[in-house]
Design an enzyme around this catalytic site. Structure first.
Site, PDB file in Angstrom:
ATOM      1  CE1 TYR A 280      -4.031  -1.982   0.254  1.00 35.50           C
ATOM      2  CE2 TYR A 280      -2.564  -3.431   1.490  1.00 35.50           C
ATOM      3  CZ  TYR A 280      -3.742  -3.222   0.787  1.00 35.50           C
ATOM      4  OH  TYR A 280      -4.621  -4.263   0.607  1.00 35.50           O
ATOM      5  CB  SER A 281       0.841   4.305  -2.112  1.00 36.46           C
ATOM      6  OG  SER A 281       0.878   3.583  -3.305  1.00 36.46           O
TER       7      SER A 281
ATOM      8  CB  CYS B 134       0.330   6.830  -8.147  1.00 40.28           C
ATOM      9  SG  CYS B 134       0.237   5.498  -6.931  1.00 40.28           S
TER      10      CYS B 134
ATOM     11  CD  GLU C 281       4.966   2.532  -6.453  1.00 39.16           C
ATOM     12  OE1 GLU C 281       6.200   2.304  -6.388  1.00 39.16           O
ATOM     13  OE2 GLU C 281       4.316   2.999  -5.515  1.00 39.16           O
TER      14      GLU C 281
ATOM     15  CE1 TYR D  64      -2.637  -4.845  -7.575  1.00 41.61           C
ATOM     16  CE2 TYR D  64      -0.527  -5.393  -8.570  1.00 41.61           C
ATOM     17  CZ  TYR D  64      -1.658  -5.777  -7.870  1.00 41.61           C
ATOM     18  OH  TYR D  64      -1.814  -7.081  -7.497  1.00 41.61           O
TER      19      TYR D  64
HETATM   20  C1  LIG Z   1       3.062  -0.581  -5.092  1.00 39.71           C
HETATM   21  C2  LIG Z   1       1.598  -0.804  -4.802  1.00 39.71           C
HETATM   22  C3  LIG Z   1       0.906   0.125  -4.069  1.00 39.71           C
HETATM   23  C4  LIG Z   1      -0.444  -0.050  -3.812  1.00 39.71           C
HETATM   24  N1  LIG Z   1      -1.108   0.908  -3.110  1.00 39.71           N
HETATM   25  C5  LIG Z   1      -2.400   0.772  -2.847  1.00 39.71           C
HETATM   26  C6  LIG Z   1      -3.101   1.794  -2.132  1.00 39.71           C
HETATM   27  O1  LIG Z   1      -2.533   2.819  -1.749  1.00 39.71           O
HETATM   28  N2  LIG Z   1      -4.399   1.586  -1.871  1.00 39.71           N
HETATM   29  C7  LIG Z   1      -5.066   0.469  -2.300  1.00 39.71           C
HETATM   30  O2  LIG Z   1      -6.267   0.329  -2.005  1.00 39.71           O
HETATM   31  N3  LIG Z   1      -4.420  -0.499  -2.994  1.00 39.71           N
HETATM   32  C8  LIG Z   1      -3.111  -0.375  -3.263  1.00 39.71           C
HETATM   33  N4  LIG Z   1      -2.452  -1.350  -3.950  1.00 39.71           N
HETATM   34  C9  LIG Z   1      -3.169  -2.607  -4.254  1.00 39.71           C
HETATM   35  C10 LIG Z   1      -3.075  -3.581  -3.027  1.00 39.71           C
HETATM   36  O3  LIG Z   1      -1.743  -4.050  -2.896  1.00 39.71           O
HETATM   37  C11 LIG Z   1      -3.954  -4.816  -3.148  1.00 39.71           C
HETATM   38  O4  LIG Z   1      -3.669  -5.436  -4.359  1.00 39.71           O
HETATM   39  C12 LIG Z   1      -5.432  -4.520  -3.093  1.00 39.71           C
HETATM   40  O5  LIG Z   1      -5.775  -3.935  -1.838  1.00 39.71           O
HETATM   41  C13 LIG Z   1      -6.236  -5.821  -3.227  1.00 39.71           C
HETATM   42  O6  LIG Z   1      -5.783  -6.716  -2.273  1.00 39.71           O
HETATM   43  P1  LIG Z   1      -6.768  -7.716  -1.511  1.00 39.71           P
HETATM   44  O7  LIG Z   1      -5.949  -8.578  -0.619  1.00 39.71           O
HETATM   45  O8  LIG Z   1      -7.904  -6.997  -0.901  1.00 39.71           O
HETATM   46  O9  LIG Z   1      -7.358  -8.561  -2.681  1.00 39.71           O
HETATM   47  P2  LIG Z   1      -6.949 -10.073  -3.067  1.00 39.71           P
HETATM   48  O10 LIG Z   1      -7.551 -11.025  -2.095  1.00 39.71           O
HETATM   49  O11 LIG Z   1      -5.482 -10.136  -3.265  1.00 39.71           O
HETATM   50  O12 LIG Z   1      -7.695 -10.208  -4.406  1.00 39.71           O
HETATM   51  C14 LIG Z   1      -7.207  -9.571  -5.537  1.00 39.71           C
HETATM   52  C15 LIG Z   1      -7.396 -10.483  -6.688  1.00 39.71           C
HETATM   53  O13 LIG Z   1      -8.777 -10.609  -6.959  1.00 39.71           O
HETATM   54  C16 LIG Z   1      -8.980 -10.759  -8.332  1.00 39.71           C
HETATM   55  N5  LIG Z   1      -9.885  -9.691  -8.777  1.00 39.71           N
HETATM   56  C17 LIG Z   1      -9.879  -8.406  -8.403  1.00 39.71           C
HETATM   57  N6  LIG Z   1     -10.860  -7.728  -8.993  1.00 39.71           N
HETATM   58  C18 LIG Z   1     -11.507  -8.615  -9.759  1.00 39.71           C
HETATM   59  C19 LIG Z   1     -12.611  -8.537 -10.622  1.00 39.71           C
HETATM   60  N7  LIG Z   1     -13.264  -7.396 -10.819  1.00 39.71           N
HETATM   61  N8  LIG Z   1     -13.012  -9.662 -11.266  1.00 39.71           N
HETATM   62  C20 LIG Z   1     -12.377 -10.829 -11.082  1.00 39.71           C
HETATM   63  N9  LIG Z   1     -11.318 -10.969 -10.271  1.00 39.71           N
HETATM   64  C21 LIG Z   1     -10.889  -9.884  -9.638  1.00 39.71           C
HETATM   65  C22 LIG Z   1      -7.650 -10.641  -9.007  1.00 39.71           C
HETATM   66  O14 LIG Z   1      -7.171 -11.947  -9.238  1.00 39.71           O
HETATM   67  C23 LIG Z   1      -6.798  -9.972  -7.989  1.00 39.71           C
HETATM   68  O15 LIG Z   1      -5.443 -10.302  -8.072  1.00 39.71           O
HETATM   69  C24 LIG Z   1      -1.111  -1.199  -4.270  1.00 39.71           C
HETATM   70  C25 LIG Z   1      -0.395  -2.147  -5.002  1.00 39.71           C
HETATM   71  C26 LIG Z   1       0.918  -1.950  -5.277  1.00 39.71           C
HETATM   72  C27 LIG Z   1       1.661  -2.984  -6.074  1.00 39.71           C
HETATM   73  N1  LIG Z   2       1.283   2.373  -6.303  1.00 35.84           N
HETATM   74  C1  LIG Z   2       0.366   1.652  -6.870  1.00 35.84           C
HETATM   75  O1  LIG Z   2       0.621   0.843  -7.703  1.00 35.84           O
HETATM   76  C2  LIG Z   2      -1.020   1.880  -6.432  1.00 35.84           C
HETATM   77  C3  LIG Z   2      -1.279   2.768  -5.425  1.00 35.84           C
HETATM   78  C4  LIG Z   2      -2.575   2.984  -5.075  1.00 35.84           C
HETATM   79  C5  LIG Z   2      -3.583   2.276  -5.712  1.00 35.84           C
HETATM   80  N2  LIG Z   2      -3.284   1.391  -6.648  1.00 35.84           N
HETATM   81  C6  LIG Z   2      -4.307   0.693  -7.408  1.00 35.84           C
HETATM   82  O2  LIG Z   2      -4.953   1.681  -8.184  1.00 35.84           O
HETATM   83  C7  LIG Z   2      -6.270   1.348  -8.402  1.00 35.84           C
HETATM   84  C8  LIG Z   2      -7.182   2.515  -8.019  1.00 35.84           C
HETATM   85  O3  LIG Z   2      -8.414   2.024  -7.938  1.00 35.84           O
HETATM   86  P1  LIG Z   2      -9.585   2.681  -7.189  1.00 35.84           P
HETATM   87  O4  LIG Z   2     -10.588   1.593  -7.091  1.00 35.84           O
HETATM   88  O5  LIG Z   2      -9.110   3.374  -5.991  1.00 35.84           O
HETATM   89  O6  LIG Z   2     -10.037   3.742  -8.245  1.00 35.84           O
HETATM   90  P2  LIG Z   2     -11.466   4.308  -8.544  1.00 35.84           P
HETATM   91  O7  LIG Z   2     -11.991   4.974  -7.354  1.00 35.84           O
HETATM   92  O8  LIG Z   2     -12.291   3.283  -9.216  1.00 35.84           O
HETATM   93  O9  LIG Z   2     -11.047   5.433  -9.601  1.00 35.84           O
HETATM   94  C9  LIG Z   2     -10.375   5.108 -10.749  1.00 35.84           C
HETATM   95  C10 LIG Z   2     -10.742   6.148 -11.790  1.00 35.84           C
HETATM   96  O10 LIG Z   2      -9.987   5.894 -12.952  1.00 35.84           O
HETATM   97  C11 LIG Z   2     -10.895   5.726 -14.041  1.00 35.84           C
HETATM   98  N3  LIG Z   2     -10.340   4.838 -15.048  1.00 35.84           N
HETATM   99  C12 LIG Z   2     -10.706   3.573 -15.370  1.00 35.84           C
HETATM  100  N4  LIG Z   2      -9.992   3.134 -16.410  1.00 35.84           N
HETATM  101  C13 LIG Z   2      -9.155   4.132 -16.753  1.00 35.84           C
HETATM  102  C14 LIG Z   2      -8.181   4.281 -17.768  1.00 35.84           C
HETATM  103  N5  LIG Z   2      -7.908   3.317 -18.633  1.00 35.84           N
HETATM  104  N6  LIG Z   2      -7.505   5.442 -17.852  1.00 35.84           N
HETATM  105  C15 LIG Z   2      -7.749   6.446 -16.967  1.00 35.84           C
HETATM  106  N7  LIG Z   2      -8.679   6.372 -16.000  1.00 35.84           N
HETATM  107  C16 LIG Z   2      -9.366   5.220 -15.889  1.00 35.84           C
HETATM  108  C17 LIG Z   2     -12.156   5.218 -13.414  1.00 35.84           C
HETATM  109  O11 LIG Z   2     -13.265   5.470 -14.276  1.00 35.84           O
HETATM  110  P3  LIG Z   2     -14.517   4.488 -14.446  1.00 35.84           P
HETATM  111  O12 LIG Z   2     -14.554   3.597 -13.255  1.00 35.84           O
HETATM  112  O13 LIG Z   2     -15.689   5.408 -14.526  1.00 35.84           O
HETATM  113  O14 LIG Z   2     -14.277   3.769 -15.734  1.00 35.84           O
HETATM  114  C18 LIG Z   2     -12.201   6.075 -12.174  1.00 35.84           C
HETATM  115  O15 LIG Z   2     -12.667   7.362 -12.478  1.00 35.84           O
HETATM  116  C19 LIG Z   2      -6.515   0.083  -7.601  1.00 35.84           C
HETATM  117  O16 LIG Z   2      -6.377  -0.996  -8.492  1.00 35.84           O
HETATM  118  C20 LIG Z   2      -5.411   0.080  -6.588  1.00 35.84           C
HETATM  119  O17 LIG Z   2      -5.098  -1.199  -6.132  1.00 35.84           O
HETATM  120  C21 LIG Z   2      -2.002   1.201  -7.036  1.00 35.84           C
END
Ligand SMILES: Cc1cc2nc3c(=O)[nH]c(=O)nc-3n(C[C@H](O)[C@H](O)[C@H](O)COP(=O)(O)OP(=O)(O)OC[C@H]3O[C@@H](n4cnc5c(N)ncnc54)[C@H](O)[C@@H]3O)c2cc1C
Ligand SMILES: NC(=O)c1ccc[n+]([C@@H]2O[C@H](COP(=O)([O-])OP(=O)(O)OC[C@H]3O[C@@H](n4cnc5c(N)ncnc54)[C@H](OP(=O)(O)O)[C@@H]3O)[C@@H](O)[C@H]2O)c1
Length: 360
Positions: free
Chosen positions: A141-142, A318, A358, A360
């Site tokens: 998690y960021s 991000c 970054e 995901y």
């Molecule tokens: C660097 C980094 C930073 C991140 N920062 C954040 C952050 O700040 N906040 C945040 O909320 N998350 C963040 N994430 C994402 C976070 O790490 C988790 O992946 C996320 O919270 C989901 O984990 P979980 O254990 O709840 O789900 P899990 O139990 O791990 O389930 C996730 C899995 O469910 C499946 N899945 C998910 N959606 C669907 C769908 N619609 N249909 C079918 N299958 C599906 C996929 O196989 C997926 O891999 C970050 C990830 C990375 C890599």
């Molecule tokens: N460092 C990291 O890697 C990092 C850190 C934080 C979070 N994450 C990940 O980032 C994601 C954020 O999800 P969230 O559920 O918090 O977001 P969210 O609230 O659903 O918002 C995402 C927004 O992006 C839009 N969107 C969808 N497809 C897009 C595209 N191709 N280009 C641009 N915008 C698009 C969505 O629009 P519509 O839904 O209307 O299509 C929505 O407005 C999660 O998967 C989380 O795990 C990663």
């Protein structure tokens, strides 16, 4: 300036957080002073390339010290086998009731044991076991707080977590393991934390830099950290006087994360902060297209492109993976207008740590 941070901190929880008695003593929403943090300047380090000037050719390069070699940056202090045990201090929903999905702001105690920087992440290991009877794997998690934490005492770390719930192919509702564990945590509960990790999203040191931040959903987390440091805190060796430009993409206005804080920053530093939202399910552009973050950026295309030509412009992205392609697509056409191949140009920007991603 410092007292502004306090107001913002107060405005954060949308519902009143309930704190354990132990944490109440230490957490004061009415602090008047945030501690200045002294950051040692980078000494020796690996050199990276930066663009010295921009022409229509591949950018020229000069050497500069990489942010990744900054002495004070700690990684992997806590590993999965021996995680840090923090406590949940605050866990509060920050999206409206009609928002699609639910996102929480969660604050954990660290007692200063997790010395993170803005832009890093932590790992969380959910309680319980997986389907194979093994402990759950960590999820990253960021970090959503600046290095001194939401209370300015360097003793907390905050996250912005979206509760993952989806329907699988069999039509069953599935809850993500760790995001649901986190969003359900009660104040006082123990949490296994690893890290800190990550150097890609570290902030530029230059207080006069232009920092363009592109976040979708919870991808806002590292930018909240940057912006608190820039606008809500006082530091002996850092006073931001550049331009911070945040683009935030969310589905609905009820899912605009930390909106009040950002608006407060805008009031405090109107010359130094620009704020643009892309609310995908409520807004469209003039062609009637869905307002994604890249659609909003396209409205400022030439301005953004001019900024990208400067050596001290740093772009950070991000959130959702899909956003990267969308943003690349608009950059391709912008660069082409100057006869530049975007992918080559982006490679140079990346080398110079001016394009940081970054997703995901
Ligand atoms: C660097 C980094 C930073 C991140 N920062 C954040 C952050 O700040 N906040 C945040 O909320 N998350 C963040 N994430 C994402 C976070 O790490 C988790 O992946 C996320 O919270 C989901 O984990 P979980 O254990 O709840 O789900 P899990 O139990 O791990 O389930 C996730 C899995 O469910 C499946 N899945 C998910 N959606 C669907 C769908 N619609 N249909 C079918 N299958 C599906 C996929 O196989 C997926 O891999 C970050 C990830 C990375 C890599
Ligand atoms: N460092 C990291 O890697 C990092 C850190 C934080 C979070 N994450 C990940 O980032 C994601 C954020 O999800 P969230 O559920 O918090 O977001 P969210 O609230 O659903 O918002 C995402 C927004 O992006 C839009 N969107 C969808 N497809 C897009 C595209 N191709 N280009 C641009 N915008 C698009 C969505 O629009 P519509 O839904 O209307 O299509 C929505 O407005 C999660 O998967 C989380 O795990 C990663």
């Amino acid at each position: 300036m410092a007292s502004a941070a306090v107001t913002a901190a107060v405005s954060l929880p949308s519902s009143k957080p309930s704190l354990s008695p132990a944490s109440l003593e230490r957490i004061s929403f009415h602090k008047t002073c945030l501690h200045p943090r002294s950051t040692a300047a980078a000494k020796a380090g690996r050199l990276v390339t930066v663009r010295a000037q921009v022409t229509t050719e591949a950018p020229a390069k000069v050497a500069k010290v990489s942010k990744k070699d900054d002495e004070g940056v700690v990684t992997n202090k806590y590993k999965p086998k021996e995680p840090y045990i923090g406590r949940c201090l605050i866990n509060t929903k920050i999206t409206g009731d009609d928002a699609p999905g639910e996102t929480n702001h969660i604050v954990f105690s660290t007692e200063g044991e997790i010395p993170y920087r803005e832009g890093q992440s932590i790992g969380v290991i959910a309680d319980g076991i997986d389907k194979n009877g093994k402990p759950h794997k960590l999820r990253l998690y960021s970090i959503a707080s600046s290095a001194i934490g939401d209370f300015g005492d360097s003793k907390t770390v905050s996250l912005c977590v979206k509760r993952l719930v989806y329907t699988n192919e069999q039509g069953e509702i599935v809850k993500g393991v760790c995001s649901n564990f986190l969003c359900d945590l009660k104040p006082g509960a123990a949490v296994k934390i690893t890290g800190p990790v990550g150097k890609e999203m570290l902030m530029p040191k230059d207080p006069n830099a232009t920092v363009v931040m592109l976040g979708t959903g919870t991808g806002i987390a590292p930018f909240r950290a940057f912006l608190w440091k820039m606008f809500f805190e006082k530091h002996e060796n850092y006073k931001f006087n550049g331009l911070a430009w945040l683009f935030l993409g969310v589905p609905t206005s009820s899912s605009l994360l930390y909106k009040e804080e950002f608006e407060k920053m805008k009031e405090l530093a109107p010359e130094n902060f620009r704020l643009d939202f892309a609310v995908s399910r409520e807004q469209t552009n003039e062609k009637g297209e869905k307002m994604y973050i890249q659609t909003r950026m396209a409205q400022y295309a030439s301005e953004l492109w001019e900024l990208l030509k400067k050596d001290n412009t740093f772009v950070y992205m991000c959130g959702l993976k899909g956003m990267e392609k969308g943003i690349d697509d608009i950059m391709v056409s912008l660069a082409a207008k100057d006869g530049i191949d975007w992918l080559t140009y982006k490679r140079e920007l990346k080398k110079a740590e001016q394009w940081n991603v970054e997703v995901y």
